[in-house]
Design a protein around this motif. Structure first.
Motif, PDB file in Angstrom:
ATOM      1  N   MET A 142       0.844  -1.180   0.000  1.00  0.00           N
ATOM      2  CA  MET A 142       0.000   0.000   0.000  1.00  0.00           C
ATOM      3  C   MET A 142       0.887   1.240   0.000  1.00  0.00           C
ATOM      4  O   MET A 142       2.006   1.215   0.520  1.00  0.00           O
ATOM      5  CB  MET A 142      -0.916  -0.008   1.228  1.00  0.00           C
ATOM      6  CG  MET A 142      -0.209   0.202   2.553  1.00  0.00           C
ATOM      7  SD  MET A 142      -1.308   0.031   3.992  1.00  0.00           S
ATOM      8  CE  MET A 142      -1.522  -1.744   4.034  1.00  0.00           C
ATOM      9  N   GLU A 143       0.392   2.308  -0.620  1.00  0.00           N
ATOM     10  CA  GLU A 143       1.132   3.560  -0.671  1.00  0.00           C
ATOM     11  C   GLU A 143       0.466   4.588   0.237  1.00  0.00           C
ATOM     12  O   GLU A 143      -0.753   4.756   0.203  1.00  0.00           O
ATOM     13  CB  GLU A 143       1.204   4.091  -2.098  1.00  0.00           C
ATOM     14  CG  GLU A 143       2.087   3.255  -3.016  1.00  0.00           C
ATOM     15  CD  GLU A 143       2.328   3.935  -4.350  1.00  0.00           C
ATOM     16  OE1 GLU A 143       1.870   5.081  -4.521  1.00  0.00           O
ATOM     17  OE2 GLU A 143       2.983   3.320  -5.214  1.00  0.00           O
ATOM     18  N   LEU A 144       1.267   5.253   1.049  1.00  0.00           N
ATOM     19  CA  LEU A 144       0.778   6.259   1.977  1.00  0.00           C
ATOM     20  C   LEU A 144       1.536   7.561   1.743  1.00  0.00           C
ATOM     21  O   LEU A 144       2.713   7.544   1.382  1.00  0.00           O
ATOM     22  CB  LEU A 144       0.973   5.794   3.426  1.00  0.00           C
ATOM     23  CG  LEU A 144       0.389   4.429   3.786  1.00  0.00           C
ATOM     24  CD1 LEU A 144       0.821   4.026   5.192  1.00  0.00           C
ATOM     25  CD2 LEU A 144      -1.129   4.448   3.686  1.00  0.00           C
ATOM     26  N   HIS A 145       0.845   8.678   1.941  1.00  0.00           N
ATOM     27  CA  HIS A 145       1.490   9.984   1.769  1.00  0.00           C
ATOM     28  C   HIS A 145       1.155  10.867   2.959  1.00  0.00           C
ATOM     29  O   HIS A 145      -0.011  11.006   3.325  1.00  0.00           O
ATOM     30  CB  HIS A 145       1.010  10.655   0.470  1.00  0.00           C
ATOM     31  CG  HIS A 145       1.627  12.003   0.258  1.00  0.00           C
ATOM     32  ND1 HIS A 145       0.910  13.091  -0.215  1.00  0.00           N
ATOM     33  CD2 HIS A 145       2.881  12.462   0.462  1.00  0.00           C
ATOM     34  CE1 HIS A 145       1.718  14.144  -0.278  1.00  0.00           C
ATOM     35  NE2 HIS A 145       2.912  13.783   0.121  1.00  0.00           N
ATOM     36  N   HIS A 146       2.183  11.438   3.561  1.00  0.00           N
ATOM     37  CA  HIS A 146       2.000  12.327   4.704  1.00  0.00           C
ATOM     38  C   HIS A 146       2.861  13.572   4.530  1.00  0.00           C
ATOM     39  O   HIS A 146       3.877  13.545   3.840  1.00  0.00           O
ATOM     40  CB  HIS A 146       2.388  11.627   6.013  1.00  0.00           C
ATOM     41  CG  HIS A 146       1.602  10.386   6.285  1.00  0.00           C
ATOM     42  ND1 HIS A 146       2.051   9.128   5.943  1.00  0.00           N
ATOM     43  CD2 HIS A 146       0.384  10.202   6.845  1.00  0.00           C
ATOM     44  CE1 HIS A 146       1.151   8.229   6.296  1.00  0.00           C
ATOM     45  NE2 HIS A 146       0.131   8.853   6.844  1.00  0.00           N
ATOM     46  N   GLU A 147       2.437  14.653   5.144  1.00  0.00           N
ATOM     47  CA  GLU A 147       3.185  15.901   5.066  1.00  0.00           C
ATOM     48  C   GLU A 147       3.073  16.640   6.391  1.00  0.00           C
ATOM     49  O   GLU A 147       2.022  16.636   7.031  1.00  0.00           O
ATOM     50  CB  GLU A 147       2.652  16.775   3.934  1.00  0.00           C
ATOM     51  CG  GLU A 147       3.514  17.993   3.640  1.00  0.00           C
ATOM     52  CD  GLU A 147       3.101  18.713   2.368  1.00  0.00           C
ATOM     53  OE1 GLU A 147       2.569  19.837   2.471  1.00  0.00           O
ATOM     54  OE2 GLU A 147       3.303  18.150   1.266  1.00  0.00           O
ATOM     55  N   PHE A 148       4.174  17.243   6.815  1.00  0.00           N
ATOM     56  CA  PHE A 148       4.154  18.040   8.031  1.00  0.00           C
ATOM     57  C   PHE A 148       5.173  19.158   7.898  1.00  0.00           C
ATOM     58  O   PHE A 148       6.001  19.157   6.970  1.00  0.00           O
ATOM     59  CB  PHE A 148       4.441  17.181   9.275  1.00  0.00           C
ATOM     60  CG  PHE A 148       5.793  16.510   9.278  1.00  0.00           C
ATOM     61  CD1 PHE A 148       6.906  17.133   9.848  1.00  0.00           C
ATOM     62  CD2 PHE A 148       5.956  15.246   8.730  1.00  0.00           C
ATOM     63  CE1 PHE A 148       8.146  16.525   9.868  1.00  0.00           C
ATOM     64  CE2 PHE A 148       7.202  14.615   8.746  1.00  0.00           C
ATOM     65  CZ  PHE A 148       8.296  15.263   9.318  1.00  0.00           C
ATOM     66  N   THR A 149       5.102  20.137   8.779  1.00  0.00           N
ATOM     67  CA  THR A 149       6.031  21.263   8.745  1.00  0.00           C
ATOM     68  C   THR A 149       6.767  21.375  10.075  1.00  0.00           C
ATOM     69  O   THR A 149       6.246  20.977  11.117  1.00  0.00           O
ATOM     70  CB  THR A 149       5.299  22.592   8.450  1.00  0.00           C
ATOM     71  OG1 THR A 149       4.321  22.820   9.477  1.00  0.00           O
ATOM     72  CG2 THR A 149       4.631  22.546   7.089  1.00  0.00           C
ATOM     73  N   VAL A 150       7.973  21.914  10.005  1.00  0.00           N
ATOM     74  CA  VAL A 150       8.762  22.179  11.208  1.00  0.00           C
ATOM     75  C   VAL A 150       9.269  23.615  11.119  1.00  0.00           C
ATOM     76  O   VAL A 150       9.550  24.123  10.028  1.00  0.00           O
ATOM     77  CB  VAL A 150       9.942  21.199  11.346  1.00  0.00           C
ATOM     78  CG1 VAL A 150       9.452  19.827  11.730  1.00  0.00           C
ATOM     79  CG2 VAL A 150      10.764  21.130  10.062  1.00  0.00           C
ATOM     80  N   PRO A 151       9.392  24.301  12.262  1.00  0.00           N
ATOM     81  CA  PRO A 151       9.699  25.733  12.268  1.00  0.00           C
ATOM     82  C   PRO A 151      11.192  26.062  12.186  1.00  0.00           C
ATOM     83  O   PRO A 151      11.709  26.865  12.963  1.00  0.00           O
ATOM     84  CB  PRO A 151       9.116  26.183  13.617  1.00  0.00           C
ATOM     85  CG  PRO A 151       9.315  25.001  14.502  1.00  0.00           C
ATOM     86  CD  PRO A 151       9.096  23.794  13.618  1.00  0.00           C
ATOM     87  N   VAL A 152      11.902  25.434  11.247  1.00  0.00           N
ATOM     88  CA  VAL A 152      13.319  25.726  11.047  1.00  0.00           C
ATOM     89  C   VAL A 152      13.607  25.750   9.552  1.00  0.00           C
ATOM     90  O   VAL A 152      12.771  25.346   8.741  1.00  0.00           O
ATOM     91  CB  VAL A 152      14.218  24.679  11.743  1.00  0.00           C
ATOM     92  CG1 VAL A 152      14.053  24.709  13.252  1.00  0.00           C
ATOM     93  CG2 VAL A 152      13.954  23.286  11.196  1.00  0.00           C
ATOM     94  N   SER A 153      14.796  26.204   9.191  1.00  0.00           N
ATOM     95  CA  SER A 153      15.174  26.260   7.782  1.00  0.00           C
ATOM     96  C   SER A 153      15.320  24.862   7.201  1.00  0.00           C
ATOM     97  O   SER A 153      15.440  23.864   7.942  1.00  0.00           O
ATOM     98  CB  SER A 153      16.502  27.015   7.619  1.00  0.00           C
ATOM     99  OG  SER A 153      17.564  26.254   8.168  1.00  0.00           O
ATOM    100  N   VAL A 154      15.326  24.785   5.871  1.00  0.00           N
ATOM    101  CA  VAL A 154      15.452  23.485   5.207  1.00  0.00           C
ATOM    102  C   VAL A 154      16.765  22.807   5.583  1.00  0.00           C
ATOM    103  O   VAL A 154      16.795  21.596   5.846  1.00  0.00           O
ATOM    104  CB  VAL A 154      15.356  23.664   3.672  1.00  0.00           C
ATOM    105  CG1 VAL A 154      15.647  22.342   2.967  1.00  0.00           C
ATOM    106  CG2 VAL A 154      13.966  24.154   3.282  1.00  0.00           C
TER     107      VAL A 154
END
Length: 212
Positions: free
Chosen positions: A1-13
């Motif tokens: 199965m394929e799953l996709h998730h995304e999140f953000t963090v408060p620092v530079s790349v």
């Protein structure tokens, strides 16, 4: 199965990239996981999953197949096997990082194959569990990245990460509780599956009794 998730963090790349490759630092944020050893490319450890009253432990390895710093893209291939059973788990995880509103957006695509007891829940439930676990990981990671460091001078050029030696064992992690993590909808589905199994068993016994 394929799953996709995304999140953000408060620092530079760049900071997020270095943090995600610092396995020792982020290991406590990984639900159910215990890291035993890391040599800079290969992680050895275990993941515990609880399914109702049963706890399943997978032991295995995860290898960084790709670490493209210029593109901020990494590929991790993980595989494990139940310590007390025939179930297996294998995942190819592709992570990409990009700037977003002064922070970093982390996109994770997972090609997951699971056999054994956890596989009974199917893609929908695993996706729900994945969403919540990634959310927990992102919150923990954000808190760690916001912690002040002891450095007062610019960091020295990166050196190869030192391995985590077995003489310094990690604290055992709490297992991922699939039913509790996914919530009431999953518990309801499990109840339906159990009821169906009971009805099927009763039907078979009735048929055997009639043909006896």
């Amino acid at each position: 199965m394929e799953l996709h998730h995304e999140f953000t963090v408060p620092v530079s790349v760049d900071d997020a990239w270095r943090a995600l490759l610092d396995v020792e630092r982020i290991a406590p944020c990984m639900p159910g996981a215990t890291v035993d050893d890391y040599d800079g490319k290969t992680v050895t450890g275990s993941v515990k999953v609880k399914v109702g009253p049963i706890t399943v432990t997978y032991r295995g390895t995860a290898v960084f197949e790709e670490q493209d710093e210029s593109a901020h893209r990494m590929v991790l291939i993980a595989s494990g096997k139940e310590t007390r059973g025939q179930g297996t788990a294998r995942a190819t995880v592709t992570g990409t990082l990009g700037e977003r509103d002064g922070g970093t957006a982390v996109s994770v695509r997972t090609d997951l194959t699971v056999t054994g007891r956890p596989a009974q829940f199917g893609r929908g439930v695993m996706a729900e569990v994945g969403d919540k676990l990634v959310g927990q990981f992102a919150e923990c990671l954000a808190r760690r990245l916001e912690e002040p460091t002891d450095r007062t001078e610019p960091p020295e050029p990166a050196e190869p990460l030192q391995p985590v030696h077995p003489t310094q064992p990690a604290q055992p992690a709490q297992p991922i509780d699939l039913l509790r993590t996914a919530g009431p909808p999953v518990a309801k589905r499990v109840a339906i599956v159990a009821a169906t199994a009971v009805l099927a068993l009763v039907f078979v016994r009735i048929r055997r009794h009639r043909h006896a």
